[in-house]
Design an enzyme around this catalytic site. Sequence first.
Site, PDB file in Angstrom:
ATOM      1  N   GLY A  13      -0.061   9.967  -5.737  1.00  0.00           N
ATOM      2  CA  GLY A  13      -0.188  11.005  -7.140  1.00  0.00           C
ATOM      3  C   GLY A  13       0.279  10.780  -8.391  1.00  0.00           C
ATOM      4  O   GLY A  13       0.581  11.727  -9.075  1.00  0.00           O
ATOM      5  N   SER A  14       1.350   9.328  -8.260  1.00  0.00           N
ATOM      6  CA  SER A  14       2.239   9.631  -9.189  1.00  0.00           C
ATOM      7  C   SER A  14       1.451   9.296 -10.510  1.00  0.00           C
ATOM      8  O   SER A  14       1.837   9.810 -11.047  1.00  0.00           O
ATOM      9  CB  SER A  14       3.016   8.379  -8.693  1.00  0.00           C
ATOM     10  OG  SER A  14       2.387   6.743  -8.493  1.00  0.00           O
ATOM     11  N   ARG A  66     -20.745  10.610   6.474  1.00  0.00           N
ATOM     12  CA  ARG A  66     -20.150  10.597   5.446  1.00  0.00           C
ATOM     13  C   ARG A  66     -21.144  11.079   4.025  1.00  0.00           C
ATOM     14  O   ARG A  66     -21.091  11.457   2.890  1.00  0.00           O
ATOM     15  CB  ARG A  66     -20.342   8.825   5.388  1.00  0.00           C
ATOM     16  CG  ARG A  66     -20.063   8.642   3.794  1.00  0.00           C
ATOM     17  CD  ARG A  66     -19.903   7.126   4.009  1.00  0.00           C
ATOM     18  NE  ARG A  66     -20.038   6.067   2.536  1.00  0.00           N
ATOM     19  CZ  ARG A  66     -19.667   5.934   1.603  1.00  0.00           C
ATOM     20  NH1 ARG A  66     -18.297   6.211   2.060  1.00  0.00           N
ATOM     21  NH2 ARG A  66     -19.987   5.800   0.492  1.00  0.00           N
ATOM     22  N   ARG A  92     -11.531   6.417  -0.794  1.00  0.00           N
ATOM     23  CA  ARG A  92     -12.684   5.357  -0.497  1.00  0.00           C
ATOM     24  C   ARG A  92     -13.858   4.799  -1.531  1.00  0.00           C
ATOM     25  O   ARG A  92     -13.087   5.578  -2.859  1.00  0.00           O
ATOM     26  CB  ARG A  92     -13.818   6.879   0.265  1.00  0.00           C
ATOM     27  CG  ARG A  92     -12.693   7.171   1.273  1.00  0.00           C
ATOM     28  CD  ARG A  92     -12.918   8.865   1.116  1.00  0.00           C
ATOM     29  NE  ARG A  92     -11.901   9.733   2.582  1.00  0.00           N
ATOM     30  CZ  ARG A  92     -11.620   8.728   3.949  1.00  0.00           C
ATOM     31  NH1 ARG A  92     -12.478   8.093   4.373  1.00  0.00           N
ATOM     32  NH2 ARG A  92     -10.728   9.834   4.250  1.00  0.00           N
ATOM     33  N   LEU A  94     -16.901   4.841  -3.683  1.00  0.00           N
ATOM     34  CA  LEU A  94     -17.684   6.102  -3.592  1.00  0.00           C
ATOM     35  C   LEU A  94     -19.295   5.519  -3.292  1.00  0.00           C
ATOM     36  O   LEU A  94     -19.679   5.018  -3.751  1.00  0.00           O
ATOM     37  CB  LEU A  94     -17.855   6.216  -5.204  1.00  0.00           C
ATOM     38  CG  LEU A  94     -15.810   7.646  -5.238  1.00  0.00           C
ATOM     39  CD1 LEU A  94     -16.842   7.222  -7.529  1.00  0.00           C
ATOM     40  CD2 LEU A  94     -17.256   8.753  -4.958  1.00  0.00           C
ATOM     41  N   HIS A 110      -6.985   0.089 -11.081  1.00  0.00           N
ATOM     42  CA  HIS A 110      -6.341  -0.762  -9.673  1.00  0.00           C
ATOM     43  C   HIS A 110      -5.607  -1.956  -9.243  1.00  0.00           C
ATOM     44  O   HIS A 110      -5.123  -2.521 -10.866  1.00  0.00           O
ATOM     45  CB  HIS A 110      -7.824  -1.777  -9.161  1.00  0.00           C
ATOM     46  CG  HIS A 110      -7.739  -2.479  -8.245  1.00  0.00           C
ATOM     47  ND1 HIS A 110      -8.453  -2.032  -7.051  1.00  0.00           N
ATOM     48  CD2 HIS A 110      -7.866  -3.870  -8.470  1.00  0.00           C
ATOM     49  CE1 HIS A 110      -8.184  -3.386  -6.179  1.00  0.00           C
ATOM     50  NE2 HIS A 110      -7.610  -4.256  -6.816  1.00  0.00           N
ATOM     51  N   GLU A 175       0.754   1.055 -13.644  1.00  0.00           N
ATOM     52  CA  GLU A 175      -0.204   1.491 -13.688  1.00  0.00           C
ATOM     53  C   GLU A 175      -0.115   2.837 -14.603  1.00  0.00           C
ATOM     54  O   GLU A 175      -0.946   3.025 -15.042  1.00  0.00           O
ATOM     55  CB  GLU A 175      -0.142   1.900 -12.541  1.00  0.00           C
ATOM     56  CG  GLU A 175      -1.040   0.729 -11.876  1.00  0.00           C
ATOM     57  CD  GLU A 175      -0.982   1.179 -10.494  1.00  0.00           C
ATOM     58  OE1 GLU A 175      -1.087   1.984  -9.944  1.00  0.00           O
ATOM     59  OE2 GLU A 175      -0.504   0.383  -9.484  1.00  0.00           O
TER      60      GLU A 175
HETATM   61  C1  GRF Z   1      -1.984   3.097  -6.781  1.00  0.00           C
HETATM   62  O1  GRF Z   1      -1.382   1.831  -6.395  1.00  0.00           O
HETATM   63  C2  GRF Z   1      -3.245   2.553  -7.349  1.00  0.00           C
HETATM   64  O2  GRF Z   1      -3.824   1.525  -8.634  1.00  0.00           O
HETATM   65  C3  GRF Z   1      -4.386   2.625  -5.983  1.00  0.00           C
HETATM   66  O3  GRF Z   1      -3.853   3.839  -5.418  1.00  0.00           O
HETATM   67  C4  GRF Z   1      -2.528   3.422  -5.907  1.00  0.00           C
HETATM   68  C5  GRF Z   1      -1.950   4.967  -6.104  1.00  0.00           C
HETATM   69  O4  GRF Z   1      -0.845   5.168  -6.424  1.00  0.00           O
HETATM   70  N1  GRF Z   1      -6.039   2.495  -6.377  1.00  0.00           N
HETATM   71  P1  GRF Z   1      -0.893   7.147  -6.536  1.00  0.00           P
HETATM   72  O5  GRF Z   1      -1.262   7.544  -5.607  1.00  0.00           O
HETATM   73  O6  GRF Z   1      -1.245   6.759  -7.788  1.00  0.00           O
HETATM   74  O7  GRF Z   1       0.858   6.887  -6.813  1.00  0.00           O
END
Ligand code: GRF
Length: 204
Positions: A13-14, A66, A92, A94, A110, A175
């Site tokens: 969850g960063s 699922r 996952r 969707l 991503h 990100e």
């Molecule tokens: C990130 O690298 C995001 O791009 C990918 O999964 C990772 C999640 O990191 N989809 P976090 O849980 O937000 O720390």
Amino acid sequence: MTKRIVVVASGRGSNFQAIIGALERGSIPAECVALITDNPKAYAIERAQAANIPVVVVDYASFATRELYEQALLSALKNARPDLVVLAGYMRILGQAIVREYAGKMINIHPALLPGFTGLHAQRQALLHGVKIAGCTVHFVDDSLDGGPIILQRSVRVMDDDDEDTLANRILIQEHIALPEAVRLFCEDRLTIEGRKVRTRLTP
Ligand code: GRF
């Protein structure tokens, strides 16, 4: 008007934390009305609790199929009445019903410069391919894998001695800038989807 954001995350969850920070600083005209997670052990849950954001756990493991899981996830989303759904490390794929319900209102981060390196282990794929520039992409979600219209991208250099962790960490810093920025643009009604292209109005 203040938008209602729902974040969907599976783990650390960063990126969610980066959104929380931007909301707390007042840089996004929105309220995060729920964190939805498929993983009862996700650290994102603690982040939500610390920020007084309601948590809904739709535990993937507790559903027989699922389809049943997807139905439960869709009702959790509908209950939260989001203007924007943010996939922030949702691990996952969707189902179509959810993708259709939130077409044009759901975004994903991503860790690659799309359309290269879709799917899992994007940073590893980039290293194995030998690219010199890597990065991250925020895009609208459609029913292709990481293939929806691109909102914004940020790049990093790949160093000769990078391994998967060092590259992933360098990308992650970008990100944390890109995702809150895309959320802000959406919440300021500045994004328009025209086919594959997303147009960004310069001023709110
Ligand atoms: C990130 O690298 C995001 O791009 C990918 O999964 C990772 C999640 O990191 N989809 P976090 O849980 O937000 O720390």
